[in-house]
Design a protein around this motif. Structure first.
Motif, PDB file in Angstrom:
ATOM      1  N   THR A  33     -10.705  -4.426   5.348  1.00 39.57           N
ATOM      2  CA  THR A  33      -9.799  -3.339   4.965  1.00 39.57           C
ATOM      3  C   THR A  33     -10.244  -2.650   3.681  1.00 39.57           C
ATOM      4  OG1 THR A  33      -7.906  -4.386   6.051  1.00 39.57           O
ATOM      5  CG2 THR A  33      -7.437  -2.789   4.312  1.00 39.57           C
ATOM      6  N   TRP A  34     -10.376  -3.422   2.609  1.00 38.67           N
ATOM      7  CA  TRP A  34     -10.718  -2.808   1.329  1.00 38.67           C
ATOM      8  C   TRP A  34     -12.168  -2.321   1.309  1.00 38.67           C
ATOM      9  CZ3 TRP A  34      -6.615  -1.469  -1.027  1.00 38.67           C
ATOM     10  CH2 TRP A  34      -5.467  -2.260  -0.962  1.00 38.67           C
ATOM     11  N   SER A  83      -5.305   5.047   3.210  1.00 38.30           N
ATOM     12  CA  SER A  83      -6.376   4.650   4.118  1.00 38.30           C
ATOM     13  C   SER A  83      -6.392   3.136   4.299  1.00 38.30           C
ATOM     14  CB  SER A  83      -7.725   5.136   3.579  1.00 38.30           C
ATOM     15  OG  SER A  83      -8.787   4.736   4.422  1.00 38.30           O
ATOM     16  N   ALA A  84      -6.203   2.386   3.204  1.00 36.07           N
ATOM     17  CA  ALA A  84      -6.116   0.932   3.308  1.00 36.07           C
ATOM     18  C   ALA A  84      -4.918   0.517   4.157  1.00 36.07           C
ATOM     19  CB  ALA A  84      -6.023   0.316   1.913  1.00 36.07           C
ATOM     20  N   CYS A 129       0.831  -1.213   0.000  1.00 37.40           N
ATOM     21  CA  CYS A 129       0.000   0.000   0.000  1.00 37.40           C
ATOM     22  C   CYS A 129       0.860   1.255   0.000  1.00 37.40           C
ATOM     23  CB  CYS A 129      -0.926  -0.006   1.211  1.00 37.40           C
ATOM     24  SG  CYS A 129      -2.303  -1.177   1.116  1.00 37.40           S
ATOM     25  N   ALA A 171     -12.179   0.952   3.400  1.00 34.14           N
ATOM     26  CA  ALA A 171     -11.423   2.000   2.709  1.00 34.14           C
ATOM     27  C   ALA A 171     -12.201   2.551   1.519  1.00 34.14           C
ATOM     28  CB  ALA A 171     -10.065   1.452   2.254  1.00 34.14           C
ATOM     29  N   TRP A 208      -5.912   0.772   7.746  1.00 36.98           N
ATOM     30  CA  TRP A 208      -6.756  -0.350   8.162  1.00 36.98           C
ATOM     31  C   TRP A 208      -5.946  -1.630   8.298  1.00 36.98           C
ATOM     32  CZ3 TRP A 208     -11.076   0.469  10.449  1.00 36.98           C
ATOM     33  CH2 TRP A 208     -11.894   1.558  10.090  1.00 36.98           C
ATOM     34  N   TRP A 209      -4.964  -1.830   7.413  1.00 34.18           N
ATOM     35  CA  TRP A 209      -4.117  -3.017   7.535  1.00 34.18           C
ATOM     36  C   TRP A 209      -3.287  -2.956   8.814  1.00 34.18           C
ATOM     37  CZ3 TRP A 209      -5.168  -7.333   5.640  1.00 34.18           C
ATOM     38  CH2 TRP A 209      -5.610  -7.511   4.337  1.00 34.18           C
ATOM     39  N   HIS A 243      -9.073  -8.844   4.532  1.00 27.33           N
ATOM     40  CA  HIS A 243      -9.192  -8.240   3.199  1.00 27.33           C
ATOM     41  C   HIS A 243     -10.561  -7.580   3.023  1.00 27.33           C
ATOM     42  CE1 HIS A 243      -5.634  -9.029   0.773  1.00 27.33           C
ATOM     43  NE2 HIS A 243      -5.522 -10.225   1.331  1.00 27.33           N
TER      44      HIS A 243
END
Length: 392
Positions: free
Chosen positions: A159-160, A126-127, A75, A163, A130-131, A156
Motif C-alpha cells: 500500500t505505502w 491513494s493509500a 487515511c 502510493a 490501496w487499503w 503495508h
C-alpha cells in the motif's frame, strides 16, 4: 477534495481547464470543502470511539481485515485534515496564494505549500484506495484460510510503497524540468492523471469481482460447516453480501463525480478555445461536478464507517478497559468440560474426534466473524449456530 488538478494548479503556466475550475468561486469552494471535511472528521472519530452499553465484538483475535478497516478510516481522517488545512490557508491568506500564479517569482513558499498540501491529500487518499483493495483481497484469502496477521506487513509494504511510488512519479513528470517552469502539453500531465486514478479504477473494477467470489466462498463454507445450510447461515451470508455492497456503493457515490469531472476537463483541454459558446454546457457540467467533489470526497470517511460498522450511537465510553471476549469464555468452558480424561479408552477417542471437529468449525467461525465484524446481530447468530455454543 482529491483531484490531480490541485497539483496542476501549482504550475504558473497551468492549462485553461484547470484555471477554469480553480478560479470558479474559490471562497465558496473552499468553504464547502472545510464544512464537509469537518463534519466527516468529527463523525468518523465519533463512530470509532467505544460506546456505552455496546456489546464487545466477538472476535477470537485481532484480524488483518479489522486492522485494514481501521487504516482506511485513518487515511480518510488525515486526508480530511489536509483538505481543511489547505482550504483554510486559501481563505485566510489570499495574498499568499496569489503568489502561486507569479511566473519566475522569487518567493517559493506559496508554491511549496501548494505542492506539499496537494501531495499530502493525494497520497493519503491513494493509500486509502490501496487499503480498500487489500481489504477485498484479504476477505477472499481469509475465507480460503490463506491469510492472517502476518499478511498485514505485506499489505503495508504494498500500500505505502505503491502510493508513494505512483504519487512521486506523477509529480516528477508533471513538474519537469522545475516547478517554476513546468512544460506545457498533455504529455506531461497525462502520466500524473494516470497515477492518480489508477488505484481508484482498480477498486472500481477488481473489488466487486473479489467481493462476489468471497460471498460465494462464504456460502460454501457455511454449508460445509455442519453439512446443512440453515436460515441463520443463509441470513449471515446475505448480510456479508450487503456489507460488501454498501462499501462499493459508498465508494461509487464519493468518487464517480471525480471521473466525470476529469473526463469533462480533459475534453475541454483538447479544444482550441474552451470559452467558445458551444462548450457552455460542458463548462457548466464541469463546474457543477467540481463543487460536488468538494462535498462528497471528504464525506467518504464517515460513510465508510457506516458501511463497516453501522451507526454506533452518540454515547461515548472513554473508560478503556479490557473486556472478556465471548469466544474466549466459550473456549475455556469447553476446555473445562474436557479437562478430565475418560476412564474408557473409546470415549477418549470420541472426545479427540469432537475436538478436531470443533477446531475446524471454530476456524470457519473465525473467518466468517472477521468478515461480519461490526455487525452485532451477525455475530450473535454466528455464535448461536457455532458447535462451541451448542455444547459439542
Amino acid at each position: 477534495m482529491a483531484s490531480p488538478r490541485l497539483e496542476t494548479y501549482c504550475c504558473p503556466n497551468r492549462d485553461a481547464a484547470t484555471q477554469l475550475v480553480m478560479n470558479f468561486q474559490p471562497e465558496v469552494f473552499c468553504g464547502v470543502c472545510i464544512g464537509s471535511a469537518s463534519v466527516s472528521l468529527l463523525l468518523t472519530i465519533l463512530q470509532l470511539l467505544p460506546k456505552k452499553g455496546q456489546s464487545p465484538r466477538k472476535m477470537p483475535k485481532a484480524s488483518s481485515s479489522s486492522t485494514i478497516l481501521l487504516l482506511i478510516s485513518i487515511c480518510d481522517i488525515l486526508g480530511g485534515l489536509g483538505m481543511i488545512f489547505r482550504s483554510s490557508v486559501w481563505l485566510g491568506f489570499p495574498g499568499f496564494i496569489a503568489n502561486i500564479s507569479v511566473v519566475n517569482g522569487t518567493d517559493m513558499w506559496p508554491s511549496a505549500f501548494c505542492v506539499g498540501s496537494a501531495m499530502w491529500i493525494q497520497l493519503l487518499y491513494s493509500a486509502g484506495f490501496w487499503w480498500l483493495f487489500c481489504y477485498a483481497v484479504d476477505s477472499y484469502l481469509v475465507v480460503r484460510r490463506s491469510a492472517g496477521l502476518s499478511t498485514i506487513v505485506l499489505y503495508h509494504m504494498m500500500t505505502w510503497g505503491l502510493a508513494v511510488m505512483l504519487c512521486g512519479e506523477g509529480i516528477a513528470l508533471l513538474y519537469y524540468p522545475s516547478l517554476s517552469s513546468c512544460e506545457n502539453g498533455l504529455e506531461h500531465a497525462i502520466p500524473h492523471y494516470i497515477t492518480t486514478y489508477a488505484p481508484l479504477l482498480l477498486v472500481l473494477v477488481v473489488n466487486p469481482i473479489l467481493f462476489r467470489r468471497t460471498v460465494s466462498a462464504v456460502a460454501s463454507l457455511l454449508k460445509g460447516r455442519q453439512g446443512i445450510y440453515t436460515e441463520n447461515e443463509r441470513r449471515l451470508g446475505t448480510e456479508i453480501q450487503i456489507r460488501f455492497f454498501k462499501i462499493m456503493l459508498v465508494f461509487i457515490i464519493c468518487w464517480s463525480s471525480n471521473i466525470i469531472n476529469e473526463s469533462l476537463l480533459f475534453y475541454l483541454e483538447m479544444q482550441p478555445d474552451i470559452n467558445e459558446t458551444p462548450l457552455k454546457n460542458i463548462r457548466s457540467a464541469a463546474l457543477i461536478t467540481w463543487i460536488i467533489m468538494g462535498v462528497l470526497n471528504p464525506m467518504q470517511g464517515f460513510l465508510f464507517t457506516l458501511a463497516f460498522y453501522g451507526w454506533t450511537g452518540w454515547r461515548v465510553d472513554l473508560k478503556w478497559r479490557k473486556r472478556e471476549i465471548a469466544w474466549e469464555s466459550m473456549s475455556s468452558s469447553t476446555a473445562g468440560e474436557n479437562a478430565y480424561p475418560s476412564p474408557v479408552n473409546y470415549q477418549s477417542n470420541i472426545h479427540e474426534s469432537k475436538k478436531i471437529s470443533t477446531t475446524d468449525s471454530q476456524q470457519t467461525d473465525e473467518a466468517i466473524s472477521m468478515l461480519s465484524e461490526g455487525n452485532t446481530s451477525s455475530d450473535e447468530r454466528l455464535t448461536r449456530s457455532s458447535p462451541i455454543y451448542q455444547g459439542w
